[in-house]
Motif scaffolding. Sequence first.
Motif, PDB file in Angstrom:
ATOM      1  N   THR B 183      -0.275   2.332  -0.298  1.00 13.72           N
ATOM      2  CA  THR B 183      -0.228   2.789  -1.681  1.00 13.72           C
ATOM      3  C   THR B 183       1.160   3.384  -1.933  1.00 13.72           C
ATOM      4  O   THR B 183       1.908   3.648  -0.989  1.00 13.72           O
ATOM      5  CB  THR B 183      -1.344   3.842  -1.945  1.00 13.72           C
ATOM      6  OG1 THR B 183      -1.409   4.109  -3.335  1.00 13.72           O
ATOM      7  CG2 THR B 183      -1.075   5.132  -1.183  1.00 13.72           C
ATOM      8  N   ASP B 184       1.479   3.601  -3.183  1.00 14.74           N
ATOM      9  CA  ASP B 184       2.804   4.133  -3.513  1.00 14.74           C
ATOM     10  C   ASP B 184       2.811   5.646  -3.299  1.00 14.74           C
ATOM     11  O   ASP B 184       2.858   6.422  -4.239  1.00 14.74           O
ATOM     12  CB  ASP B 184       3.147   3.777  -4.961  1.00 14.74           C
ATOM     13  CG  ASP B 184       4.585   4.129  -5.316  1.00 14.74           C
ATOM     14  OD1 ASP B 184       5.326   4.574  -4.408  1.00 14.74           O
ATOM     15  OD2 ASP B 184       4.959   3.965  -6.477  1.00 14.74           O
ATOM     16  N   SER B 185       2.760   6.040  -2.016  1.00 17.60           N
ATOM     17  CA  SER B 185       2.679   7.462  -1.651  1.00 17.60           C
ATOM     18  C   SER B 185       4.073   8.072  -1.572  1.00 17.60           C
ATOM     19  O   SER B 185       5.013   7.425  -1.100  1.00 17.60           O
ATOM     20  CB  SER B 185       1.984   7.595  -0.292  1.00 17.60           C
ATOM     21  OG  SER B 185       2.238   8.857   0.271  1.00 17.60           O
ATOM     22  N   PRO B 186       4.203   9.331  -1.991  1.00 19.81           N
ATOM     23  CA  PRO B 186       5.504  10.009  -1.849  1.00 19.81           C
ATOM     24  C   PRO B 186       5.914  10.196  -0.389  1.00 19.81           C
ATOM     25  O   PRO B 186       7.088  10.459  -0.111  1.00 19.81           O
ATOM     26  CB  PRO B 186       5.280  11.361  -2.536  1.00 19.81           C
ATOM     27  CG  PRO B 186       3.798  11.555  -2.588  1.00 19.81           C
ATOM     28  CD  PRO B 186       3.189  10.184  -2.625  1.00 19.81           C
ATOM     29  N   ILE B 201       2.327  -5.459  -0.366  1.00 17.01           N
ATOM     30  CA  ILE B 201       1.284  -4.882   0.506  1.00 17.01           C
ATOM     31  C   ILE B 201       0.358  -3.968  -0.303  1.00 17.01           C
ATOM     32  O   ILE B 201      -0.854  -3.966  -0.100  1.00 17.01           O
ATOM     33  CB  ILE B 201       1.941  -4.159   1.704  1.00 17.01           C
ATOM     34  CG1 ILE B 201       2.461  -5.214   2.688  1.00 17.01           C
ATOM     35  CG2 ILE B 201       0.967  -3.183   2.372  1.00 17.01           C
ATOM     36  CD1 ILE B 201       3.235  -4.678   3.859  1.00 17.01           C
ATOM     37  N   TRP B 202       0.918  -3.224  -1.247  1.00 12.64           N
ATOM     38  CA  TRP B 202       0.073  -2.345  -2.074  1.00 12.64           C
ATOM     39  C   TRP B 202      -0.905  -3.142  -2.936  1.00 12.64           C
ATOM     40  O   TRP B 202      -1.932  -2.612  -3.372  1.00 12.64           O
ATOM     41  CB  TRP B 202       0.939  -1.450  -2.979  1.00 12.64           C
ATOM     42  CG  TRP B 202       1.883  -0.571  -2.206  1.00 12.64           C
ATOM     43  CD1 TRP B 202       1.787  -0.233  -0.877  1.00 12.64           C
ATOM     44  CD2 TRP B 202       3.074   0.050  -2.692  1.00 12.64           C
ATOM     45  NE1 TRP B 202       2.842   0.575  -0.517  1.00 12.64           N
ATOM     46  CE2 TRP B 202       3.648   0.760  -1.603  1.00 12.64           C
ATOM     47  CE3 TRP B 202       3.725   0.076  -3.926  1.00 12.64           C
ATOM     48  CZ2 TRP B 202       4.828   1.494  -1.724  1.00 12.64           C
ATOM     49  CZ3 TRP B 202       4.896   0.820  -4.058  1.00 12.64           C
ATOM     50  CH2 TRP B 202       5.442   1.514  -2.959  1.00 12.64           C
ATOM     51  N   ALA B 203      -0.574  -4.397  -3.190  1.00 11.94           N
ATOM     52  CA  ALA B 203      -1.438  -5.219  -4.048  1.00 11.94           C
ATOM     53  C   ALA B 203      -2.374  -6.124  -3.249  1.00 11.94           C
ATOM     54  O   ALA B 203      -3.191  -6.834  -3.839  1.00 11.94           O
ATOM     55  CB  ALA B 203      -0.562  -6.083  -4.964  1.00 11.94           C
ATOM     56  N   ASP B 204      -2.271  -6.074  -1.937  1.00 14.09           N
ATOM     57  CA  ASP B 204      -2.982  -7.059  -1.103  1.00 14.09           C
ATOM     58  C   ASP B 204      -4.367  -6.521  -0.724  1.00 14.09           C
ATOM     59  O   ASP B 204      -4.534  -5.832   0.282  1.00 14.09           O
ATOM     60  CB  ASP B 204      -2.135  -7.344   0.136  1.00 14.09           C
ATOM     61  CG  ASP B 204      -2.705  -8.476   0.978  1.00 14.09           C
ATOM     62  OD1 ASP B 204      -3.914  -8.787   0.851  1.00 14.09           O
ATOM     63  OD2 ASP B 204      -1.932  -9.060   1.760  1.00 14.09           O
ATOM     64  N   LYS B 205      -5.376  -6.882  -1.517  1.00 14.41           N
ATOM     65  CA  LYS B 205      -6.725  -6.330  -1.319  1.00 14.41           C
ATOM     66  C   LYS B 205      -7.355  -6.796  -0.009  1.00 14.41           C
ATOM     67  O   LYS B 205      -8.137  -6.070   0.607  1.00 14.41           O
ATOM     68  CB  LYS B 205      -7.638  -6.739  -2.493  1.00 14.41           C
ATOM     69  CG  LYS B 205      -7.148  -6.278  -3.861  1.00 14.41           C
ATOM     70  CD  LYS B 205      -7.092  -4.766  -3.960  1.00 14.41           C
ATOM     71  CE  LYS B 205      -6.608  -4.298  -5.325  1.00 14.41           C
ATOM     72  NZ  LYS B 205      -6.167  -2.885  -5.301  1.00 14.41           N
TER      73      LYS B 205
END
Lengths: 401, 401
Positions: B183-186, B201-205
């Motif tokens: 996820t787009d984590s800080p 990768i964040w979009a790869d369910k």
Amino acid sequence: MSKYHALTEAEAIEYARGIAGVFPAGAQLQSREIGDGNLNLVFHITDPASGKSLILKQALPYAKVVGESWPLTLDRARIESEALRIEGELCPDLTPKVYAYEPDLALTVMEDLSDHIIMRRGLIEKNRYPRFAADIGRFLARTLFFTSDLAMNLQQKKLQVKSFINPDLCKITEDLIFDDPYTDSPNNSIEAHIRDAAEAIWADKELHLEVALLREKFLTKAQALLHGDLHTGSIFIKPDSTKVIDPEFAYYGPMGFDIGAVIANLLLNYAGQEGWSPDAAERADYRRYLLDTVQGVWTEFERNFRALWNEHAADRMARTPGYQDVYVAALLQDTIGFAGCKMVRRVYGLAHVADIDRIEDAAARERAQRLALAIGTALIKRNRSARSFDEVLDIALTAAK
Amino acid sequence: MSKYHALTEAEAIEYARGIAGVFPAGAQLQSREIGDGNLNLVFHITDPASGKSLILKQALPYAKVVGESWPLTLDRARIESEALRIEGELCPDLTPKVYAYEPDLALTVMEDLSDHIIMRRGLIEKNRYPRFAADIGRFLARTLFFTSDLAMNLQQKKLQVKSFINPDLCKITEDLIFDDPYTDSPNNSIEAHIRDAAEAIWADKELHLEVALLREKFLTKAQALLHGDLHTGSIFIKPDSTKVIDPEFAYYGPMGFDIGAVIANLLLNYAGQEGWSPDAAERADYRRYLLDTVQGVWTEFERNFRALWNEHAADRMARTPGYQDVYVAALLQDTIGFAGCKMVRRVYGLAHVADIDRIEDAAARERAQRLALAIGTALIKRNRSARSFDEVLDIALTAAK
């Protein structure tokens, strides 16, 4: 009373008198010890004048089973009282109210449920409990979901795992459920007329592999806080109320172990109908009720569990698309496998069930025993390939044909 | 010195002087603090005259990572010293000798291994370690087998699980390995030129589901006492010696997590050869060495593990025919999945690896990063269907083509 000793009835009465808000001042309390004497003392304290009553349950430092005496930690009283507290917070209507816990005495004071009967007896009497599937399905879903990593802070859950490490009670399960029935163990108690069936199980390598894998899950899968011994003897019931008692086997294990225990015990009674329902139509009718209940337990569990997950998942990862379906599919398989293990051991292991043992007619009892073994072994063998709960019903129907 | 405080160098020298049988009386000891200052103080105590030396490792009550400061329990020093003791009993030649543990100071005194180098540096320098696969395969097999239910008394194992409950350190793994990278984590640290790969990768369910399932195993599968952080920075090495250090992340988890960590870090260096071996033939040659080592780690692990099982299985159930094969097949899948998770997070998560980050040429570094992500994500996606370790080699070879 600061150090442990087994209470006398007089002491139990004095202790009960000290519980605030239950008995009127100066009540003439009576005590009756109603435990089976194997693991615990259970004092039923009553005030005939007011009709008020209480249960005092005190753990004994040993287990007496079939003459043998095992030392058993009193820590299980802490585990039981703590599990009762957690279950009570999650399902207040489905657990006995706890008034006090006295660690030094390994003593829990709780609500008297003697207006209920033990469910095993209720089923033997062929009562029907229309609320049971919904009640126990909700109990299973809430206690298992909310104590798992799906709902808890992951670090708090680890501390909870630690406080429920329960080696002594788990050993009883490991020996009696996952080991003894699959070998010619002296702990088994085998009626001569089914020895051939036991011997067939001892020789069945395919079955042993499945049991080894299920045992591994019991040993390693710290998924949720289990009741750990959720048979129909741990359920007090009446048509409008269900109460789950006696979580002294509580520990972090695989959810399917608790769900499977409920289903197994319904199916043991299903097998027992060979004796309890001599009339074929009556037998078919009560068995239909039992299978509807078996199906209902799973359906209600799954429905509640998925709803809780959708509403209360602790974090982003638990909401990963597809995860819930894979998780529930694995729960189904575990449930089926553990249900099978719970059935087999009750036929010729150390501890039997009245649903079968108390059938007086030996031929009917033997038919019930063989049917329970047929269903149990089929459930175990099918666990890893099961895709639908219908398979449980198919197995039960086919075996009883 | 009975209560915790961070030692000064003078105090460290005094403490070291008190360790019997190491330094000559009256030795002029010197101290150098060589920790990275993030989690621990590490004092290197030397006596130039005799050439004797010692390491004092003291846990700090916080973790400093990229400017952020997390409180962190000193209990990890107990866990580390206890894990070192167990590993040392099982593999005395592969662990540092421990001289003392001082709980009040969260301080462990151990053998100085500065004649070895950190394996990550050794691989960046393109050294070859012909003993490594056999050494680490044996370390993995012995530490994992002998701390599992396969070899231990089942009740003792439960008590050991309890004493290694390690919430703080597990949280670091849970966040940095199983959560932030997806996820787009800080907490992520993403070079601009690979942001598109991170976003993919964040979009790869499909990937997220596999990570959720692997995380679940990390959270629930109390299979064996893991090292918990077995990357090439936790290994001191020279051609004729391998030493595993720093088990402060030790806890009971899935065996494949440790095996996968070793393999992932070898494959991160494999990806890094984009930068370290500009010459194609040289690159191919060193990569062949790395893949041989990757294969060797698994082969030696499996060979040792099966031999231990055949010789030392604790009980009848562990010797169930077919069980070992099913168990090892599941270990293979876990190993592949966890290896993938360990790779992805090292490319753009909070903590990177020098094998890739220190490549000065930006284009080569980017190629290495993309290659590591390609291998890591393929390993994650293939984990549940993997049937042979050859798939790992195929993935690495195909991705590098």
